[in-house]
Design a protein around this motif. Structure first.
Motif, mmCIF file in Angstrom:
data_model
loop_
_atom_site.group_PDB
_atom_site.id
_atom_site.type_symbol
_atom_site.label_atom_id
_atom_site.label_comp_id
_atom_site.label_asym_id
_atom_site.label_seq_id
_atom_site.Cartn_x
_atom_site.Cartn_y
_atom_site.Cartn_z
ATOM 1 N N GLN A 183 -6.288 7.652 -11.088
ATOM 2 C CA GLN A 183 -6.933 7.800 -9.790
ATOM 3 C C GLN A 183 -6.041 7.204 -8.708
ATOM 4 O OE1 GLN A 183 -10.998 6.494 -9.710
ATOM 5 N NE2 GLN A 183 -11.520 7.606 -11.565
ATOM 6 N N PRO A 184 -6.171 7.689 -7.468
ATOM 7 C CA PRO A 184 -5.330 7.159 -6.384
ATOM 8 C C PRO A 184 -5.541 5.657 -6.192
ATOM 9 C CG PRO A 184 -6.516 9.124 -5.671
ATOM 10 C CD PRO A 184 -7.073 8.741 -7.014
ATOM 11 N N ASN A 185 -4.457 4.973 -5.873
ATOM 12 C CA ASN A 185 -4.545 3.545 -5.587
ATOM 13 C C ASN A 185 -5.288 3.316 -4.280
ATOM 14 O OD1 ASN A 185 -3.117 2.673 -7.862
ATOM 15 N ND2 ASN A 185 -1.146 2.859 -6.833
ATOM 16 N N PRO A 186 -5.996 2.182 -4.157
ATOM 17 C CA PRO A 186 -6.662 1.871 -2.893
ATOM 18 C C PRO A 186 -5.636 1.568 -1.799
ATOM 19 C CG PRO A 186 -6.863 0.030 -4.426
ATOM 20 C CD PRO A 186 -6.203 1.143 -5.172
ATOM 21 N N HIS A 187 -6.051 1.835 -0.573
ATOM 22 C CA HIS A 187 -5.222 1.548 0.605
ATOM 23 C C HIS A 187 -6.011 0.639 1.540
ATOM 24 C CE1 HIS A 187 -1.925 4.700 0.511
ATOM 25 N NE2 HIS A 187 -2.604 4.908 -0.609
ATOM 26 N N VAL A 188 -5.299 -0.147 2.309
ATOM 27 C CA VAL A 188 -5.886 -0.875 3.428
ATOM 28 C C VAL A 188 -5.029 -0.609 4.651
ATOM 29 C CG1 VAL A 188 -6.985 -2.686 2.049
ATOM 30 C CG2 VAL A 188 -4.707 -3.063 2.973
ATOM 31 N N THR A 189 -5.659 -0.652 5.794
ATOM 32 C CA THR A 189 -4.986 -0.467 7.075
ATOM 33 C C THR A 189 -4.979 -1.792 7.807
ATOM 34 O OG1 THR A 189 -5.736 1.822 7.186
ATOM 35 C CG2 THR A 189 -5.042 0.797 9.260
ATOM 36 N N ILE A 190 -3.791 -2.198 8.248
ATOM 37 C CA ILE A 190 -3.663 -3.414 9.052
ATOM 38 C C ILE A 190 -3.409 -2.982 10.482
ATOM 39 C CG2 ILE A 190 -2.402 -5.560 9.460
ATOM 40 C CD1 ILE A 190 -1.556 -5.566 6.551
ATOM 41 N N GLU A 191 -4.352 -3.279 11.360
ATOM 42 C CA GLU A 191 -4.189 -2.996 12.785
ATOM 43 C C GLU A 191 -3.687 -4.265 13.453
ATOM 44 O OE1 GLU A 191 -7.701 -1.266 14.497
ATOM 45 O OE2 GLU A 191 -7.950 0.090 12.790
ATOM 46 N N THR A 192 -2.483 -4.190 14.017
ATOM 47 C CA THR A 192 -1.862 -5.349 14.649
ATOM 48 C C THR A 192 -1.692 -5.103 16.145
ATOM 49 O OG1 THR A 192 0.461 -4.675 14.558
ATOM 50 C CG2 THR A 192 -0.486 -5.557 12.520
ATOM 51 N N ASP A 193 -1.258 -6.135 16.855
ATOM 52 C CA ASP A 193 -0.923 -5.979 18.271
ATOM 53 C C ASP A 193 0.216 -4.988 18.473
ATOM 54 O OD1 ASP A 193 -2.841 -7.775 19.169
ATOM 55 O OD2 ASP A 193 -1.456 -9.477 19.244
ATOM 56 N N ASP A 238 -0.056 0.930 6.987
ATOM 57 C CA ASP A 238 -0.865 1.424 5.873
ATOM 58 C C ASP A 238 -0.280 0.838 4.599
ATOM 59 O OD1 ASP A 238 -2.419 2.808 4.021
ATOM 60 O OD2 ASP A 238 -1.405 4.727 4.334
ATOM 61 N N LEU A 239 -1.093 0.064 3.862
ATOM 62 C CA LEU A 239 -0.654 -0.543 2.615
ATOM 63 C C LEU A 239 -1.321 0.163 1.445
ATOM 64 C CD1 LEU A 239 -1.014 -4.392 3.272
ATOM 65 C CD2 LEU A 239 0.884 -2.889 3.868
ATOM 66 N N GLU A 240 -0.516 0.526 0.460
ATOM 67 C CA GLU A 240 -1.032 0.983 -0.819
ATOM 68 C C GLU A 240 -1.072 -0.236 -1.728
ATOM 69 O OE1 GLU A 240 -0.026 4.159 -4.382
ATOM 70 O OE2 GLU A 240 1.598 3.448 -3.090
ATOM 71 N N LEU A 241 -2.245 -0.527 -2.292
ATOM 72 C CA LEU A 241 -2.380 -1.657 -3.206
ATOM 73 C C LEU A 241 -2.127 -1.169 -4.630
ATOM 74 C CD1 LEU A 241 -5.475 -3.373 -1.576
ATOM 75 C CD2 LEU A 241 -3.043 -3.768 -1.142
ATOM 76 N N LEU A 242 -1.678 -2.057 -5.494
ATOM 77 C CA LEU A 242 -1.213 -1.692 -6.832
ATOM 78 C C LEU A 242 -2.041 -2.393 -7.921
ATOM 79 C CD1 LEU A 242 2.591 -2.041 -5.991
ATOM 80 C CD2 LEU A 242 1.219 0.066 -6.000
ATOM 81 N N PRO A 243 -3.261 -1.907 -8.176
ATOM 82 C CA PRO A 243 -4.123 -2.584 -9.147
ATOM 83 C C PRO A 243 -3.635 -2.516 -10.586
ATOM 84 C CG PRO A 243 -5.153 -0.559 -8.401
ATOM 85 C CD PRO A 243 -3.936 -0.768 -7.553
ATOM 86 N N ALA A 244 -2.833 -1.537 -10.950
ATOM 87 C CA ALA A 244 -2.317 -1.495 -12.320
ATOM 88 C C ALA A 244 -1.337 -2.642 -12.566
ATOM 89 C CB ALA A 244 -1.641 -0.152 -12.604
#
Length: 185
Positions: free
Chosen positions: A46-56, A61-67
């Motif tokens: 399944q696709p890895n989870p992503h988080v978005t970091i909104e900065t100044d 866009d970060l892809e996290l690596l749970p495996a």
């Protein structure tokens, strides 16, 4: 993985101490939950989870690596869901090395009130690699860093748990004290 690292990385073995036993304070049920929610989907393709970091300075866009680091990914996502990082500031920026965030105190010594076991994995520190900051073995928590350039001296020592998949120009523009408006899924 820790036993493999201890067998193949003598310098790390000396600083970490014996590979077994590892006392974490977590129950077997907690480990099963992390495996069910994060590790199994990754292993099943399944696709890895992503988080978005909104900065100044813009958005990463970060892809996290749970495996590769299921416990670290689970802890990071839990903090993201609690809005732990929102409004914080990049407290450490070293050009051509890293940007670092995750310290609620803002001085590089704060944390979330828990520590994580190191999850040493074969991932390499390349441009945009996300790693868990430490103040010694088994001391990860909420402080994470993102590399500006390859950093092979970090390989096998700091847990790699993600990578920047878009926003490299934003990463290069971040200055110490810039604000993180939000991190979200």
């Amino acid at each position: 993985m820790r036993r493999l690292a201890a067998d193949t990385l003598p310098d790390a073995r000396e600083s970490w101490g014996p590979a077994l036993p590892i006392v974490t304070g977590r129950s077997a049920a907690e480990y099963r939950d992390v495996a069910r929610r994060w590790l199994a989907p990754a292993v099943m393709g399944q696709p890895n989870p992503h988080v978005t970091i909104e900065t100044d300075r813009g958005t990463l866009d970060l892809e996290l690596l749970p495996a590769e680091a299921p416990l670290t990914v689970a802890a990071f996502i839990s903090l993201v869901e609690r809005r732990y990082f929102d409004g914080s500031r990049w407290h450490r920026v070293v050009p051509n090395f890293v940007v670092q965030d995750g310290d609620p105190r803002g001085d590089g010594w704060g944390g979330p009130g828990f520590v994580l076991r190191d999850e040493i994995n074969p991932m390499r520190y390349e441009v945009g690699t996300v790693g868990m900051a430490l103040s010694g073995p088994e001391t990860g928590g909420s402080q994470y860093f993102i590399t500006h350039s390859p950093q092979p001296h970090l390989d096998g020592i700091y847990t790699v748990f993600g990578r920047v998949v878009s926003g490299g120009g934003v990463l290069d523009a971040i200055a110490m004290g810039d604000r993180i408006r939000s991190i979200h899924r």
